[in-house]
Scaffold this motif. Sequence first.
Motif, short mmCIF file in Angstrom:
data_model
loop_
_atom_site.label_atom_id
_atom_site.label_comp_id
_atom_site.label_asym_id
_atom_site.label_seq_id
_atom_site.Cartn_x
_atom_site.Cartn_y
_atom_site.Cartn_z
N CYS A 281 -7.17 37.33 -35.24
CA CYS A 281 -8.48 36.76 -35.58
C CYS A 281 -9.23 36.47 -34.30
N VAL A 282 -10.41 37.06 -34.15
CA VAL A 282 -11.20 36.92 -32.92
C VAL A 282 -12.62 36.50 -33.28
N ASN A 283 -13.15 35.52 -32.58
CA ASN A 283 -14.55 35.11 -32.72
C ASN A 283 -15.29 35.44 -31.43
N ILE A 284 -16.42 36.11 -31.56
CA ILE A 284 -17.20 36.52 -30.40
C ILE A 284 -18.54 35.79 -30.38
N ASN A 285 -18.86 35.20 -29.28
CA ASN A 285 -20.12 34.51 -28.98
C ASN A 285 -20.14 33.03 -29.32
N SER A 286 -19.30 32.58 -30.21
CA SER A 286 -19.24 31.14 -30.47
C SER A 286 -17.95 30.81 -31.20
N PRO A 287 -17.43 29.60 -30.98
CA PRO A 287 -16.22 29.20 -31.72
C PRO A 287 -16.53 29.01 -33.19
N VAL B 297 -11.27 33.02 -29.05
CA VAL B 297 -12.72 32.99 -28.82
C VAL B 297 -13.10 33.76 -27.56
N VAL B 298 -14.05 34.66 -27.71
CA VAL B 298 -14.66 35.39 -26.59
C VAL B 298 -16.08 34.85 -26.44
N ASN B 299 -16.36 34.15 -25.35
CA ASN B 299 -17.66 33.50 -25.19
C ASN B 299 -18.78 34.47 -24.89
N ASP B 300 -18.49 35.52 -24.13
CA ASP B 300 -19.52 36.50 -23.78
C ASP B 300 -18.84 37.86 -23.62
N PRO B 301 -19.08 38.79 -24.55
CA PRO B 301 -18.38 40.08 -24.50
C PRO B 301 -18.76 40.93 -23.30
N ARG B 302 -19.84 40.57 -22.61
CA ARG B 302 -20.27 41.35 -21.45
C ARG B 302 -19.50 40.98 -20.20
N LYS B 303 -18.72 39.91 -20.28
CA LYS B 303 -17.97 39.44 -19.12
C LYS B 303 -16.48 39.60 -19.37
N GLU C 83 -25.61 51.33 -24.80
CA GLU C 83 -27.05 51.11 -24.92
C GLU C 83 -27.49 51.17 -26.38
N ALA C 84 -26.85 52.03 -27.18
CA ALA C 84 -27.21 52.14 -28.60
C ALA C 84 -26.95 50.83 -29.34
N TYR C 85 -25.90 50.12 -28.97
CA TYR C 85 -25.60 48.84 -29.59
C TYR C 85 -26.57 47.74 -29.14
N GLY C 86 -27.14 47.89 -27.95
CA GLY C 86 -28.04 46.87 -27.41
C GLY C 86 -27.40 46.11 -26.27
N ASP C 87 -28.13 45.98 -25.17
CA ASP C 87 -27.61 45.33 -23.98
C ASP C 87 -27.82 43.82 -24.08
N ASN C 88 -27.08 43.20 -24.97
CA ASN C 88 -27.16 41.76 -25.18
C ASN C 88 -25.83 41.30 -25.76
N ARG C 89 -25.63 39.99 -25.85
CA ARG C 89 -24.34 39.47 -26.29
C ARG C 89 -23.98 39.92 -27.70
N PHE C 90 -24.96 39.95 -28.58
CA PHE C 90 -24.66 40.34 -29.96
C PHE C 90 -24.32 41.82 -30.05
N GLY C 91 -25.15 42.66 -29.44
CA GLY C 91 -24.90 44.09 -29.49
C GLY C 91 -23.56 44.47 -28.89
N GLN C 92 -23.27 43.92 -27.71
CA GLN C 92 -21.99 44.22 -27.07
C GLN C 92 -20.82 43.59 -27.83
N GLY C 93 -21.11 42.46 -28.51
CA GLY C 93 -20.08 41.87 -29.37
C GLY C 93 -19.73 42.77 -30.53
N CYS C 94 -20.72 43.44 -31.11
CA CYS C 94 -20.45 44.38 -32.20
C CYS C 94 -19.63 45.57 -31.70
N LEU C 95 -19.93 46.03 -30.50
CA LEU C 95 -19.15 47.12 -29.92
C LEU C 95 -17.70 46.67 -29.67
N MET C 96 -17.54 45.46 -29.14
CA MET C 96 -16.19 44.94 -28.94
C MET C 96 -15.46 44.79 -30.27
N ALA C 97 -16.18 44.38 -31.32
CA ALA C 97 -15.56 44.27 -32.64
C ALA C 97 -15.01 45.61 -33.10
N ARG C 98 -15.78 46.67 -32.90
CA ARG C 98 -15.28 47.99 -33.27
C ARG C 98 -14.02 48.35 -32.49
#
Length: 434
Positions: free
Chosen positions: A166-172, A187-193, A265-280
């Motif tokens: 179970c993983v939460n990305i961007n917030s607990p 918890v992953v606070n920022d998927p870009r880091k 880039e298709a996912y979006g260069d932001n925490r949410f977009g990169q979080g979705c990529l990490m989720a995949r």
Amino acid sequence: MKTQIWVPEFEPVDTSNSGMSRRNFLKCGMSSFLGLVAMQHLQSTAWAQFEKIMPRAKGCIVLFMNGGPSQLDTFDPKPGTLNGGPFGAIPTSAGEIQFSQHLPLVAEQAHHLAVIRSMVSREGNHERARYLMHTGYAPTGSVKHPTFGSLASHYLDNEDSELPNCVNINSPSFTAGILEAKHDPFVVNDPRKPIDDLKYPEQMDRRRFEERLKMLNDLEKDFLKDRVGRSTEAHQAVYKKADKLINSPSVEAFNLSDEPIALREAYGDNRFGQGCLMARRLIEAGVKFVEVSLDGWDTHSNNFERTGNLLEVVDPAFAALVKDLADRGLLDETIVLWLGEFGRTPKINQNEGRDHFPNGWSAVIAGGGVRGGHVIGATSEDGTAVVERPVSVPDLFASLCFALGIDYNNQNYSRQGRPIRVVNDGRVVKDLFV
């Protein structure tokens, strides 16, 4: 695992008419009985065939919109009406279904999506609603219910996996509650880091680390023996999970630099977009549940500008996630759910905002055996009431459990021995699957 099946309901034969003879009554009763037997046979046959062909989800991704998104400005547009606001509606790949004009990329994936436009809840307070949408229960002072991700971790647990289930990305989120602490979200606070503390400190190798860990366990043994409880259990679980993760090559699932730049880039260069990529990536690596959150949806004022900006983040990320999963053959075995705490009021307030609205909002589901390209339920023309097929939060949870092969009638027990059902009074929304 045991799953819930739907048994057809039949209206009783009306014998109140004094003109019905005994012969006619028996004839009617026999035909009804034979009809019942035939329909039950057809039902069971169809259900057996359905169970054989329906893809079973192995994992779940939840895209959670903190604050509560407006249904009228996303997936239940009412263009040209008093409450509709300035956003237009656009066609989708699912025929007559329309989405907000600010979701053009998601609209292209609508044939994969089932949109529930009739979600209803009793919780209009942020904290209470957030708890409900994560656990399926209204908050109480006596029991800490497990978050759904922890339930998925508990029931779909792969003991051989070196990654957290179970993983939460961007917030607990909320914890595993009455379940074991090992099912608490990672918890992953920022998927870009890079993930913090996943490497040994300088001048430390695995042998030295294991020696220190053994010494720590020896020192803590007597202390922990007299302090049995969840805090102790959580303390030990954190060390075990960290040790397993540090030494695992599977940890590369958290490393987004392996992905092509164009896809990132298709996912979006932001925490949410990169979080979705990490989720995949995590689902692909065998993680059972991932939540990716996006803040900012509490739009009591300036709703349309703020929602428009948020949808510019959601649209590419959500669309890329669904397409990416489909292209990799993972969508059939992965449930993807988009939703928030509740909806927003159809009526626009004096600050050009929308307030809290739990009685008629939208959730979107894809994958995992869900039949895409259709809408479940409806709200009135002005959006103020559900007029077709209300869906409760427990109904939604029961449906997620069904897709994941979890018996939602199962009971877990609090530390005081109180039985707590996985889902309380929910029924599977069969329209999602057939």
